[in-house]
Design an enzyme around this catalytic site. Sequence first.
Site, PDB file in Angstrom:
ATOM      1  N   CYS A  52      -1.504   1.687  -3.098  1.00 54.76           N
ATOM      2  CA  CYS A  52      -2.493   2.766  -2.901  1.00 54.76           C
ATOM      3  C   CYS A  52      -1.892   4.177  -2.827  1.00 54.76           C
ATOM      4  CB  CYS A  52      -3.282   2.556  -1.612  1.00 54.76           C
ATOM      5  SG  CYS A  52      -3.461   0.856  -1.086  1.00 54.76           S
TER       6      CYS A  52
ATOM      7  N   CYS B 124       0.827  -1.213   0.000  1.00 50.01           N
ATOM      8  CA  CYS B 124       0.000   0.000   0.000  1.00 50.01           C
ATOM      9  C   CYS B 124       0.859   1.259   0.000  1.00 50.01           C
ATOM     10  CB  CYS B 124      -0.931  -0.005   1.207  1.00 50.01           C
ATOM     11  SG  CYS B 124      -1.833   1.527   1.390  1.00 50.01           S
TER      12      CYS B 124
ATOM     13  N   HIS C  89     -26.869  22.112  -1.221  1.00 53.37           N
ATOM     14  CA  HIS C  89     -26.850  22.677  -2.566  1.00 53.37           C
ATOM     15  C   HIS C  89     -25.831  23.791  -2.697  1.00 53.37           C
ATOM     16  CE1 HIS C  89     -28.599  23.558  -6.465  1.00 53.37           C
ATOM     17  NE2 HIS C  89     -28.599  24.839  -6.136  1.00 53.37           N
TER      18      HIS C  89
ATOM     19  N   GLU D 105      -7.002   1.848 -13.408  1.00 54.48           N
ATOM     20  CA  GLU D 105      -6.408   3.024 -12.749  1.00 54.48           C
ATOM     21  C   GLU D 105      -5.152   3.495 -13.494  1.00 54.48           C
ATOM     22  OE1 GLU D 105      -7.961   2.447  -8.150  1.00 54.48           O
ATOM     23  OE2 GLU D 105      -5.911   1.849  -8.612  1.00 54.48           O
TER      24      GLU D 105
ATOM     25  N   LYS E 262       0.040   5.343  -5.996  1.00 54.06           N
ATOM     26  CA  LYS E 262      -0.997   5.376  -7.048  1.00 54.06           C
ATOM     27  C   LYS E 262      -1.844   6.647  -6.930  1.00 54.06           C
ATOM     28  CE  LYS E 262      -4.851   4.245  -6.296  1.00 54.06           C
ATOM     29  NZ  LYS E 262      -5.350   2.900  -6.125  1.00 54.06           N
TER      30      LYS E 262
ATOM     31  N   TYR F 126      -9.120  -3.395 -11.176  1.00 52.30           N
ATOM     32  CA  TYR F 126      -8.795  -2.133 -10.501  1.00 52.30           C
ATOM     33  C   TYR F 126      -7.487  -1.525 -11.017  1.00 52.30           C
ATOM     34  CZ  TYR F 126     -11.607  -2.772  -6.107  1.00 52.30           C
ATOM     35  OH  TYR F 126     -12.570  -2.898  -5.152  1.00 52.30           O
TER      36      TYR F 126
ATOM     37  N   GLU G 123     -25.993  15.891  -3.533  1.00 59.06           N
ATOM     38  CA  GLU G 123     -27.403  16.151  -3.211  1.00 59.06           C
ATOM     39  C   GLU G 123     -28.334  15.262  -4.033  1.00 59.06           C
ATOM     40  OE1 GLU G 123     -29.110  20.057  -4.412  1.00 59.06           O
ATOM     41  OE2 GLU G 123     -27.226  20.372  -5.474  1.00 59.06           O
TER      42      GLU G 123
HETATM   43  P1  NDP Z   1      -8.520  -7.640 -10.234  1.00 61.91           P
HETATM   44  O1  NDP Z   1      -8.914  -8.911  -9.621  1.00 61.91           O
HETATM   45  O2  NDP Z   1      -9.235  -6.381  -9.891  1.00 61.91           O
HETATM   46  O3  NDP Z   1      -8.582  -7.784 -11.814  1.00 61.91           O
HETATM   47  C1  NDP Z   1      -7.891  -8.789 -12.470  1.00 61.91           C
HETATM   48  C2  NDP Z   1      -8.057  -8.623 -13.965  1.00 61.91           C
HETATM   49  O4  NDP Z   1      -7.242  -9.564 -14.601  1.00 61.91           O
HETATM   50  C3  NDP Z   1      -9.470  -8.856 -14.445  1.00 61.91           C
HETATM   51  O5  NDP Z   1      -9.713  -8.031 -15.537  1.00 61.91           O
HETATM   52  C4  NDP Z   1      -9.428 -10.322 -14.864  1.00 61.91           C
HETATM   53  O6  NDP Z   1     -10.311 -10.636 -15.891  1.00 61.91           O
HETATM   54  C5  NDP Z   1      -8.025 -10.417 -15.425  1.00 61.91           C
HETATM   55  N1  NDP Z   1      -7.487 -11.773 -15.360  1.00 61.91           N
HETATM   56  C6  NDP Z   1      -7.370 -12.571 -14.282  1.00 61.91           C
HETATM   57  N2  NDP Z   1      -6.803 -13.735 -14.621  1.00 61.91           N
HETATM   58  C7  NDP Z   1      -6.550 -13.671 -15.937  1.00 61.91           C
HETATM   59  C8  NDP Z   1      -5.977 -14.576 -16.887  1.00 61.91           C
HETATM   60  N3  NDP Z   1      -5.557 -15.783 -16.522  1.00 61.91           N
HETATM   61  N4  NDP Z   1      -5.889 -14.190 -18.170  1.00 61.91           N
HETATM   62  C9  NDP Z   1      -6.329 -12.972 -18.529  1.00 61.91           C
HETATM   63  N5  NDP Z   1      -6.880 -12.070 -17.700  1.00 61.91           N
HETATM   64  C10 NDP Z   1      -6.989 -12.422 -16.411  1.00 61.91           C
HETATM   65  O7  NDP Z   1      -6.947  -7.531  -9.968  1.00 61.91           O
HETATM   66  P2  NDP Z   1      -5.942  -6.305  -9.967  1.00 61.91           P
HETATM   67  O8  NDP Z   1      -4.625  -6.913 -10.302  1.00 61.91           O
HETATM   68  O9  NDP Z   1      -6.415  -5.184 -10.799  1.00 61.91           O
HETATM   69  O10 NDP Z   1      -5.957  -5.849  -8.456  1.00 61.91           O
HETATM   70  C11 NDP Z   1      -5.688  -6.775  -7.426  1.00 61.91           C
HETATM   71  C12 NDP Z   1      -6.418  -6.389  -6.170  1.00 61.91           C
HETATM   72  O11 NDP Z   1      -5.812  -5.251  -5.617  1.00 61.91           O
HETATM   73  C13 NDP Z   1      -7.866  -5.992  -6.366  1.00 61.91           C
HETATM   74  O12 NDP Z   1      -8.738  -7.094  -6.350  1.00 61.91           O
HETATM   75  C14 NDP Z   1      -8.111  -5.086  -5.228  1.00 61.91           C
HETATM   76  O13 NDP Z   1      -8.524  -5.847  -4.119  1.00 61.91           O
HETATM   77  C15 NDP Z   1      -6.774  -4.458  -4.956  1.00 61.91           C
HETATM   78  N6  NDP Z   1      -6.721  -3.080  -5.454  1.00 61.91           N
HETATM   79  C16 NDP Z   1      -7.571  -2.160  -4.958  1.00 61.91           C
HETATM   80  C17 NDP Z   1      -7.550  -0.870  -5.416  1.00 61.91           C
HETATM   81  C18 NDP Z   1      -8.502   0.130  -4.881  1.00 61.91           C
HETATM   82  O14 NDP Z   1      -9.117  -0.131  -3.853  1.00 61.91           O
HETATM   83  N7  NDP Z   1      -8.662   1.277  -5.515  1.00 61.91           N
HETATM   84  C19 NDP Z   1      -6.614  -0.449  -6.437  1.00 61.91           C
HETATM   85  C20 NDP Z   1      -5.771  -1.498  -6.916  1.00 61.91           C
HETATM   86  C21 NDP Z   1      -5.839  -2.752  -6.434  1.00 61.91           C
HETATM   87  P3  NDP Z   1     -11.840 -11.041 -15.616  1.00 61.91           P
HETATM   88  O15 NDP Z   1     -12.543  -9.807 -15.227  1.00 61.91           O
HETATM   89  O16 NDP Z   1     -12.291 -11.582 -16.922  1.00 61.91           O
HETATM   90  O17 NDP Z   1     -11.780 -12.063 -14.537  1.00 61.91           O
END
Ligand code: NDP
Length: 458
Positions: free
Chosen positions: A48, A43, A439, A185, A51, A181, A444
């Site tokens: 976080c 983080c 407002h 981002e 980022k 996510y 709102e």
């Molecule tokens: P996410 O789980 O959010 O997204 C993973 C992405 O990768 C999805 O689009 C998924 O596709 C794709 N994917 C997974 N496996 C494969 C594969 N084998 N081949 C191709 N595509 C694949 O993971 P992130 O890495 O973005 O983030 C990890 C975690 O970090 C998040 O779950 C969150 O908890 C945390 N995080 C939180 C943030 C916040 O609160 N603002 C910011 C950044 C991270 P599909 O949708 O089709 O499954």
Amino acid sequence: MSGFDVDLFVIGAGSGGVRAARIAAGYGAKVMVAEEFRVGGTCVIRGCVPKKLYVYASRFADDFEDAAGFGWTLPGKPTFDWRTLVEAKEKEITRLSGIYNANLAKAGVEIVMSRAVVEDEHHVRLLADDRRISAKYILVATGGSPALEPDVPGLEHAISSNEVFDLAEFPKRLLVVGGGYIAVEFASVFARLGSKVTQCFRADNVLRGFDVDMRIGLADAMKHAGIDLKSGALPSKIEKIADGLRVTLTNGETVEADQVLVATGRHAHTRGLGLEQAGVDLKPNGAVKVDYASRSNLSSIYAVGDVTDRINLTPVAIREGHAFADNVFGGKDIHVDHRDVPSAVFTTPEIGTVGITEEEARATCDVVDIYRAAFRPMKATLSGRAERTIMKIVVDAKTDRVLGVHILGHEAGEMAQLLGIAVKMGAKKSDFDATMALHPSAAEELVTMRTRTARYEK
Ligand code: NDP
């Protein structure tokens, strides 16, 4: 203390581990923390915090553009210097890491910069100096690490979110792989900092699992920001060429880029930790299996945060770590409630959300009412920006209870944090209606949506 070197040995000085260590020490426990990278964890060091700093940096692009609509003339075309941002970020996270270190030291916690491996229920080995430490309790708080998928030829040329913050050169062309996510981002950040961004992902739209209106609204906004979204497409090959990388996609297209950022999820960081050998049960994806109290199948080994793959968010890890220390060293019985956790996606515009989506509500409730508003934010009226704010309230029609609120727009994350209180308290739609509007504000709308947009009955 009862014959052990320490009462608590924490592996990993990230959000969850640091909190647990400090609270446990506050109860008089002798605590040691091992960290192999930098104190602060994902983080603070490469998640976080940096980022959000980069998100702020990226939003100036829109502000400079919008300023003209409000009568400002800028002396010339604003330019952006990547190195300045990277250095400023580094200074800030070093400061924060120092505060984490100081707070641990103040609490009397011993920090060891070393990889630690679990040997058995009560022993940990420090690899830096080959010391064996005995501990009454061991807390695994090692977080997660990027999972680079799919495993295609040339994947070694790609980077993960670990590397993206500190690239030596600003990527003028960036291919982002994934639709979660992290992917959205960084696509949003780099597009505004000046990269030509292409984003490819396997699903039909970004952010699977989020409310459908948020997904559609965000994809529209991303396209408007110049991001080339390619759904249903993933890399099949990555090749080095004279001026960067050439990526062949599964749909037959090729994309040339300076960097390929793969953000396809994260794995719990348990590999090589000795947990299985020590007899700790893991889930099929490698995460530590724990009960409501974050206890593994071994009574002396606990785990908190992303390594348990419950809800992978910093505040959740902190709450779990705090509860662990309160329960084990403070004689309390605190259950962390993982329901209705607010979260945000820091794209531009950002998403703020709490509670369940329309799709989830329709699958679980007999009658669901939807209240939805889409409007142009006030700031965009003079600037001429074609931006839309979308707000949506999901209500259980039988009880009038607000089950979820989803917002795409400025400060949606800030709104979601406060809405989290209302939803957690069990607020009804009539409570929202009884609240006086403030407002002029965007929020709102949340208390003035009187007319139902849709009703779904099972
Ligand atoms: P996410 O789980 O959010 O997204 C993973 C992405 O990768 C999805 O689009 C998924 O596709 C794709 N994917 C997974 N496996 C494969 C594969 N084998 N081949 C191709 N595509 C694949 O993971 P992130 O890495 O973005 O983030 C990890 C975690 O970090 C998040 O779950 C969150 O908890 C945390 N995080 C939180 C943030 C916040 O609160 N603002 C910011 C950044 C991270 P599909 O949708 O089709 O499954």
